[in-house]
Motif scaffolding. Structure first.
Motif, mmCIF file in Angstrom:
data_model
loop_
_atom_site.group_PDB
_atom_site.id
_atom_site.type_symbol
_atom_site.label_atom_id
_atom_site.label_comp_id
_atom_site.label_asym_id
_atom_site.label_seq_id
_atom_site.Cartn_x
_atom_site.Cartn_y
_atom_site.Cartn_z
ATOM 1 N N ASN A 101 0.827 -1.210 0.000
ATOM 2 C CA ASN A 101 0.000 0.000 0.000
ATOM 3 C C ASN A 101 0.857 1.255 0.000
ATOM 4 N N LEU A 104 2.560 1.688 -3.334
ATOM 5 C CA LEU A 104 1.592 2.160 -4.327
ATOM 6 C C LEU A 104 1.320 3.648 -4.147
ATOM 7 N N ALA A 105 1.204 4.085 -2.881
ATOM 8 C CA ALA A 105 0.946 5.507 -2.606
ATOM 9 C C ALA A 105 2.076 6.366 -3.169
ATOM 10 N N ARG A 107 4.076 5.555 -5.632
ATOM 11 C CA ARG A 107 4.079 5.486 -7.107
ATOM 12 C C ARG A 107 2.982 6.379 -7.689
ATOM 13 N N LEU B 316 -7.898 4.519 -4.933
ATOM 14 C CA LEU B 316 -6.820 4.619 -5.925
ATOM 15 C C LEU B 316 -6.886 5.966 -6.641
ATOM 16 N N MET B 319 -5.781 8.683 -4.397
ATOM 17 C CA MET B 319 -4.333 8.607 -4.208
ATOM 18 C C MET B 319 -3.566 9.098 -5.442
#
Lengths: 213, 412
Positions: A101, A104-105, A107, B316, B319
């Protein structure tokens, strides 16, 4: 220049006024509480600042840019560059581990992958031993800290936290508040906490009180 | 986004595997049908090239073609040697090749014929020379490879078409004098010798004028002459027409006016493929239905996953993921399942052909090749990938209808 600048913001949902003529500013590195009971428009204001809603009148400027004047892709990009959000519902991507997680944040925010930063953050939040655990294995307290870690992993300029202590007892509420403030201070992050929890007034002096319209 | 799509697939591992299996079964079935029908049709066409007509004993015309051209069935019977003379004298006949069948060596058929048989199949010697003297034999490429026989080696044929050493003609062995290069035709799996050699194995005296091309099949009793000794006979004659008129006149004349039967490989093969074709079409339809069910299953799983994951999809985007990226994750999931199913199906399909070839000698005899790729396979794979993407399209499009703030404020 203020990082966050709200000028005369009003917002209606259906026939109801949710926010009326609200103004405040936050400098870089500042901390502020949005304090108010349930239904006072705290979450709505968080969503307005995040660009998920647009105000009916007034302006919300992030780093000098008026969110409402931007088309959706530009608004999304501005959010990606500047804002991290801790949702009341402690959102994390279910299929990934905690470390996944956080990676991913980073990226998605367009930041280079920084494993050392992730390790430092997990250690600071007492989650190092849970880094590769599945999310369903986390306790409520761990999930709360994981959500904070996820929001901070991309090193946002502005961290919006929606009711981060709502379900916690005094000791844990105190711990989470300190954690947020310490982490924000360490990273130079501007912190805006929306809460009904008056206990947090002990930690943050700048308070904007909201009441149902 | 690929790693995220893979993580979502891993999260519901069992359902993912079942979907992959469903598509793999459909693809495997389509591959098997494609390879079988195309290779069988190709092989039939190659094996019958240059043979316009087959003349043999009365019976099933398809059986006559299968036994004399493709060498996968028993002969309809024997015919008098004189038939060969009569055909050769016909002005419509350019070439008449005798066949004397009935023996085998380790399951490979021994065919009494003449060197024109080799020429008609476009075969060439890889080693040695063509058979000339009695008891000399030339091996097809597969025969040499599978039996390990080389030039100068001697072997004894067995009675009948199945490998049975108790029926061996041990007293009259053949000597290998030549090995043919691979042709991709039935010749690869045959042992060729002269008709006279086949006679000699069975104690039949060669005909004074036709020693080269007389023969006798063990499937039928030899005809006894008035003194009690067997008369030379042959099993069939492969005919090539000299002109188009012969194609109209000759089969009709033979079938109407003689005790023989004339059958056209082209007609009988078309009939056979037509019979097969209906069954293959049915099976193909079933396989495509299976693929469609696989696609539907992916759709249902992804739709339900997209509903369950609305919060993730909204998160997502908040984010920093674009809507296209979020859609891409769902589309990738469909594509990955379809790709895994397609590749697994491809492997299973070829493996099934290999197993079938090993289990059923007839399939090996018609030259079914498991490890060759057919251009049609690319079309099947592309179609299955398209099914995967199409199945994911509607679930992926839900991203456009998501109210981010409302979704994120709901409990996860």
């Amino acid at each position: 220049m203020q990082l966050l600048d709200l000028q005369h913001v009003s917002f209606r949902q259906g026939q109801s006024d949710i926010l009326q003529n609200l103004s405040f500013q936050m400098p870089r590195g500042g901390h502020r509480l949005l304090l108010g009971p349930s239904g006072s428009g705290k979450t709505t204001l968080i969503n307005l600042i995040a660009g998920l809603y647009t105000p009916d009148s007034g302006s919300i400027r992030i780093a000098g840019t008026d969110m409402a004047s931007l088309p959706r892709p530009a608004r999304d990009a501005l959010r990606r560059r500047h804002i991290g959000i801790i949702f009341q519902t402690l959102r994390l991507v279910s299929a990934l581990s905690l470390r996944g997680n956080l990676q991913l944040a980073q990226r998605l925010a367009g930041k280079p992958r920084d494993g050392a930063e992730i390790d430092r953050l997990l250690a600071a939040l007492g989650l190092r031993h849970r880094a590769d655990a599945a999310l369903r294995q986390l306790s409520q307290g761990e999930a709360q800290r994981a959500a904070i870690a996820r929001a901070l992993a991309a090193r946002p300029d502005l961290l919006l936290a929606d009711e981060p202590t709502s379900a916690l007892d005094d000791a844990n509420a105190d711990r989470v508040a300190k954690l947020l403030l310490e982490t924000a201070a360490a990273t130079g992050t501007t912190l805006l906490i929306a809460t009904h929890d008056a206990r947090l007034k002990a930690h943050i002096a700048d308070v904007t009180e909201l009441a149902p319209c | 986004m690929l790693s995220l799509a893979l993580a979502y697939l891993r999260e519901r591992g069992l359902v993912t595997i079942l979907n992959i299996l469903l598509l793999a079964l459909a693809v495997a079935m389509l591959i098997v049908l494609l390879l079988f029908s195309s290779q069988a049709a190709d092989r039939f066409a190659r094996d019958s090239q240059g043979i316009d007509l087959v003349v043999g004993a009365k019976g099933s015309p398809l059986q006559l073609i299968l036994s004399s051209v493709y060498h996968v069935d028993t002969a309809t019977g024997n015919i008098p040697l004189q038939s060969l003379d009569l055909l050769r004298k016909d002005p419509g006949v350019a070439r008449a090749i005798p066949l004397a069948l009935g023996d085998n060596f380790r399951g490979f058929r021994i065919v009494g014929t003449n060197p024109a048989f080799v020429a008609v199949h476009g075969a060439k010697l890889a080693e040695g020379r063509m058979f000339a003297a009695p008891a000399e034999a030339v091996l097809g490429a597969d025969v040499a490879r599978q039996t390990g026989a080389g030039l100068g080696q001697r072997f004894a044929g067995s009675h009948g078409l199945a490998d049975d050493e108790s029926q061996a003609h041990a007293a009259t062995p053949f000597t290998v004098v030549g090995i043919l290069a691979p042709t991709g035709t039935v010749t690869d799996r045959l042992i060729l010798t002269s008709v006279a050699s086949v006679w000699a194995v069975h104690g039949i005296a060669p005909h004074p004028d036709e020693a080269e091309h007389a023969g006798h099949s063990h499937e039928q009793s030899a005809v006894l002459d008035p003194r009690g000794s067997p008369q030379p006979e042959i099993t069939a004659i492969l005919v090539t027409y000299r002109n188009a008129m012969a194609a109209i006149r000759l089969p009709a004349a033979i079938n109407r006016e003689t005790a023989l039967q004339a059958a056209s490989p082209a007609i009988e093969t078309a009939r056979l493929l037509g019979l097969f074709g209906a069954a293959l079409d049915g099976a193909r339809l079933f396989a495509w239905m299976l693929a469609a069910i696989g696609g539907l299953s992916i759709f249902v799983v992804l739709l339900s996953a997209a509903r369950a994951r609305e919060g993730d999809m909204a998160l997502l985007q908040v984010m920093g993921a674009t809507r296209a990226q979020v859609m891409g994750v769902v589309l990738l999931e469909g594509l990955l399942v379809a790709a895994a199913g397609a590749l697994a199906g491809l492997a299973i399909g070829h493996l099934l052909i290999a197993l079938a070839r090993a289990s059923f000698p007839t399939l090996a005899a018609i030259g079914l090749q498991p490890w060759v790729l057919h251009p049609g396979e690319a079309a099947i794979l592309a179609a299955v990938l398209a099914i995967g993407v199409l199945a994911a399209l509607i679930p992926a499009a839900r991203v456009f209808n998501t109210d981010l703030a409302r979704t994120l404020s709901r409990g996860s």
